[in-house]
Design a protein around this motif. Structure first.
Motif, PDB file in Angstrom:
ATOM      1  N   LEU A 199       0.825  -1.212   0.000  1.00 18.21           N
ATOM      2  CA  LEU A 199       0.000   0.000   0.000  1.00 18.21           C
ATOM      3  C   LEU A 199       0.853   1.254   0.000  1.00 18.21           C
ATOM      4  N   THR A 200       0.270   2.310  -0.520  1.00 22.58           N
ATOM      5  CA  THR A 200       0.932   3.610  -0.486  1.00 22.58           C
ATOM      6  C   THR A 200      -0.143   4.690  -0.446  1.00 22.58           C
ATOM      7  N   ILE A 201       0.265   5.935  -0.259  1.00 21.60           N
ATOM      8  CA  ILE A 201      -0.668   7.051  -0.360  1.00 21.60           C
ATOM      9  C   ILE A 201      -0.310   7.841  -1.597  1.00 21.60           C
ATOM     10  N   GLU A 202      -1.294   8.068  -2.440  1.00 19.14           N
ATOM     11  CA  GLU A 202      -1.047   8.835  -3.652  1.00 19.14           C
ATOM     12  C   GLU A 202      -1.956  10.064  -3.681  1.00 19.14           C
ATOM     13  N   GLY A 203      -1.573  11.065  -4.467  1.00 18.81           N
ATOM     14  CA  GLY A 203      -2.344  12.298  -4.574  1.00 18.81           C
ATOM     15  C   GLY A 203      -2.008  13.259  -3.452  1.00 18.81           C
ATOM     16  N   ARG A 204      -2.593  14.443  -3.526  1.00 20.11           N
ATOM     17  CA  ARG A 204      -2.330  15.474  -2.523  1.00 20.11           C
ATOM     18  C   ARG A 204      -3.634  16.124  -2.096  1.00 20.11           C
ATOM     19  N   GLY A 205      -3.637  16.682  -0.889  1.00 18.74           N
ATOM     20  CA  GLY A 205      -4.802  17.410  -0.397  1.00 18.74           C
ATOM     21  C   GLY A 205      -6.044  16.535  -0.399  1.00 18.74           C
ATOM     22  N   PHE A 206      -7.169  17.100  -0.868  1.00 26.87           N
ATOM     23  CA  PHE A 206      -8.416  16.334  -0.883  1.00 26.87           C
ATOM     24  C   PHE A 206      -8.358  15.143  -1.830  1.00 26.87           C
ATOM     25  N   GLU A 207      -7.404  15.138  -2.744  1.00 28.58           N
ATOM     26  CA  GLU A 207      -7.289  14.030  -3.706  1.00 28.58           C
ATOM     27  C   GLU A 207      -6.461  12.874  -3.144  1.00 28.58           C
ATOM     28  N   SER A 208      -5.820  13.068  -1.993  1.00 23.44           N
ATOM     29  CA  SER A 208      -4.951  12.001  -1.484  1.00 23.44           C
ATOM     30  C   SER A 208      -5.778  10.813  -1.009  1.00 23.44           C
ATOM     31  N   ARG A 209      -5.258   9.629  -1.249  1.00 16.89           N
ATOM     32  CA  ARG A 209      -5.964   8.417  -0.845  1.00 16.89           C
ATOM     33  C   ARG A 209      -4.994   7.256  -0.806  1.00 16.89           C
ATOM     34  N   VAL A 210      -5.400   6.227  -0.081  1.00 20.46           N
ATOM     35  CA  VAL A 210      -4.596   5.014  -0.018  1.00 20.46           C
ATOM     36  C   VAL A 210      -4.766   4.259  -1.326  1.00 20.46           C
ATOM     37  N   SER A 211      -3.675   3.758  -1.840  1.00 22.28           N
ATOM     38  CA  SER A 211      -3.725   3.036  -3.105  1.00 22.28           C
ATOM     39  C   SER A 211      -3.006   1.703  -2.970  1.00 22.28           C
ATOM     40  N   ALA A 212      -3.591   0.682  -3.598  1.00 19.79           N
ATOM     41  CA  ALA A 212      -2.933  -0.626  -3.633  1.00 19.79           C
ATOM     42  C   ALA A 212      -1.954  -0.684  -4.798  1.00 19.79           C
ATOM     43  N   GLY A 213      -1.833   0.426  -5.527  1.00 23.34           N
ATOM     44  CA  GLY A 213      -0.843   0.524  -6.596  1.00 23.34           C
ATOM     45  C   GLY A 213      -1.112  -0.444  -7.735  1.00 23.34           C
ATOM     46  N   GLY A 214      -0.105  -0.665  -8.548  1.00 19.62           N
ATOM     47  CA  GLY A 214      -0.244  -1.606  -9.670  1.00 19.62           C
ATOM     48  C   GLY A 214      -1.000  -0.991 -10.820  1.00 19.62           C
ATOM     49  N   ALA A 215      -0.959  -1.691 -11.928  1.00 19.36           N
ATOM     50  CA  ALA A 215      -1.562  -1.168 -13.149  1.00 19.36           C
ATOM     51  C   ALA A 215      -3.074  -1.057 -13.025  1.00 19.36           C
ATOM     52  N   VAL A 216      -3.717  -2.003 -12.339  1.00 15.45           N
ATOM     53  CA  VAL A 216      -5.173  -2.015 -12.274  1.00 15.45           C
ATOM     54  C   VAL A 216      -5.680  -1.261 -11.048  1.00 15.45           C
ATOM     55  N   ASP A 217      -4.813  -1.069 -10.033  1.00 12.90           N
ATOM     56  CA  ASP A 217      -5.144  -0.314  -8.844  1.00 12.90           C
ATOM     57  C   ASP A 217      -6.327  -0.895  -8.081  1.00 12.90           C
ATOM     58  N   ASP A 218      -6.356  -2.180  -7.863  1.00 15.03           N
ATOM     59  CA  ASP A 218      -7.306  -2.752  -6.913  1.00 15.03           C
ATOM     60  C   ASP A 218      -6.546  -3.735  -6.029  1.00 15.03           C
ATOM     61  N   PHE A 219      -7.157  -4.092  -4.903  1.00 13.69           N
ATOM     62  CA  PHE A 219      -6.441  -4.932  -3.939  1.00 13.69           C
ATOM     63  C   PHE A 219      -6.127  -6.313  -4.495  1.00 13.69           C
ATOM     64  N   LEU A 220      -7.050  -6.876  -5.262  1.00 16.07           N
ATOM     65  CA  LEU A 220      -6.845  -8.249  -5.705  1.00 16.07           C
ATOM     66  C   LEU A 220      -5.662  -8.374  -6.656  1.00 16.07           C
ATOM     67  N   SER A 221      -5.458  -7.361  -7.491  1.00 17.86           N
ATOM     68  CA  SER A 221      -4.364  -7.449  -8.464  1.00 17.86           C
ATOM     69  C   SER A 221      -3.087  -6.779  -7.960  1.00 17.86           C
ATOM     70  N   SER A 222      -3.080  -6.372  -6.690  1.00 12.93           N
ATOM     71  CA  SER A 222      -1.875  -5.732  -6.128  1.00 12.93           C
ATOM     72  C   SER A 222      -0.991  -6.787  -5.457  1.00 12.93           C
ATOM     73  N   ASP A 223       0.044  -6.321  -4.736  1.00 14.21           N
ATOM     74  CA  ASP A 223       0.921  -7.239  -3.995  1.00 14.21           C
ATOM     75  C   ASP A 223       0.320  -7.656  -2.654  1.00 14.21           C
ATOM     76  N   CYS A 224      -0.892  -7.214  -2.355  1.00 12.05           N
ATOM     77  CA  CYS A 224      -1.568  -7.554  -1.089  1.00 12.05           C
ATOM     78  C   CYS A 224      -1.661  -9.071  -0.933  1.00 12.05           C
ATOM     79  N   VAL A 225      -1.330  -9.568   0.277  1.00 13.54           N
ATOM     80  CA  VAL A 225      -1.391 -11.016   0.532  1.00 13.54           C
ATOM     81  C   VAL A 225      -2.602 -11.369   1.394  1.00 13.54           C
TER      82      VAL A 225
END
Ligand code: FES
Length: 270
Positions: A199-225
């Motif tokens: 996980l990481t935090i992306e964006g700034r200010g009101f746009e900032s949010r936690v992201s699972a990263g990766g090309a598809v940006d969802d938990f299932l397709s991320s490195d989440c175990v």
């Protein structure tokens, strides 16, 4: 409670008029806790290192300028701390007002109702009204994430709130970015407890949010175990077990640990 308990030389300080002795290196927040004083907090929790981002735990320290975060400030000999001065109470209320201005007000239908630290802290700082008026919001009044962003456009939420669709890709938990307060407890738990760095935090200010990263940006397709460390750390309904969302908040829990990982699973039962 901020920095974990230390084992250094004893240090005596005064908090709200009470003398307390704790090991050197202990945070002011933990020292207050040892003295029976609960300082409001959101980004600090026992399972991860203190971060000092939410600014809800600010205190006044005699002889020191400003209002430092108690979770990241170490104690020192003879320190005199005030956790309930009118100045820090006003700051905490203002901070909480900003959090609420960027959060859905669906507490009564939220699956975390009664088990939400944001809700608890709003009460703890005495917040009753939010002065900021609704703007161009995207609010899902059902709280289910069932509305598309296009459908939700124009629905009113508080202040700066924007509706963002829920990520339900993981089989065990959901991620509702609309309810995220960006305290980063999930990001730190992923790194410090599980060592996964998914996980990481992306964006700034009101746009900032936690992201699972990766090309598809969802938990299932991320490195989440799917270890659940992030879910355990989340103070709101942002990351929530699917069973809790479906069955409601458990009334009893048992915390266990095993050699498989460092999460400390909570087995819960109605
Ligand atoms: Fe100390 Fe968040 S709890 S800054």
């Amino acid at each position: 409670m901020g920095t974990p308990a230390k084992t250094g030389a004893p240090v005596t300080l005064t908090i709200d008029g009470a003398a307390v002795t704790v090991p050197e290196g202990t945070s002011v927040m933990r020292a207050a806790y040892e003295a029976g004083i609960a300082v409001p907090k959101l980004c600090a929790t026992d399972s991860v290192e203190a971060f000092g981002s939410c600014r809800l735990c600010v205190v006044e320290i005699e002889g020191r300028r400003g209002t430092p975060a108690s979770c990241t400030t170490p104690v020192s000999e003879g320190m005199v701390v005030h956790t309930q001065s009118s100045k820090v109470q006003k700051i905490r209320k203002g901070v909480m007002e900003l959090y609420i201005s960027d959060h859905p007000l669906d507490c009564l239908t939220c699956s975390a109702n009664g088990d939400c630290e944001l809700q608890d802290m709003a009460g703890a700082v005495g917040l009753r009204d939010v002065r900021y008026t609704p703007g161009e919001n995207h609010y899902d009044p059902t709280g289910t994430g069932a509305l598309s962003a296009a459908d939700a456009k124009g629905r009113e939420g508080p202040g700066n709130f924007r509706y963002i669709p829920k990520d339900e890709s993981n089989p065990y938990f959901t991620y509702d970015p609309s309810k995220c307060i960006v305290c980063s407890r999930c990001v730190r738990a992923c790194e410090e407890v599980q060592g996964t760095f998914a996980l990481t935090i992306e964006g700034r200010g009101f746009e900032s949010r936690v992201s699972a990263g990766g090309a598809v940006d969802d938990f299932l397709s991320s490195d989440c175990v799917s270890c659940g460390a992030c879910v355990q750390a989340c103070p709101t309904a942002t990351l929530q077990e699917k069973s809790v969302a479906e069955l409601g908040t458990p009334t009893r829990s048992v915390v266990t640990t095993c050699a498989y990982c460092g999460v400390g699973c909570s087995f819960k039962a109605e």
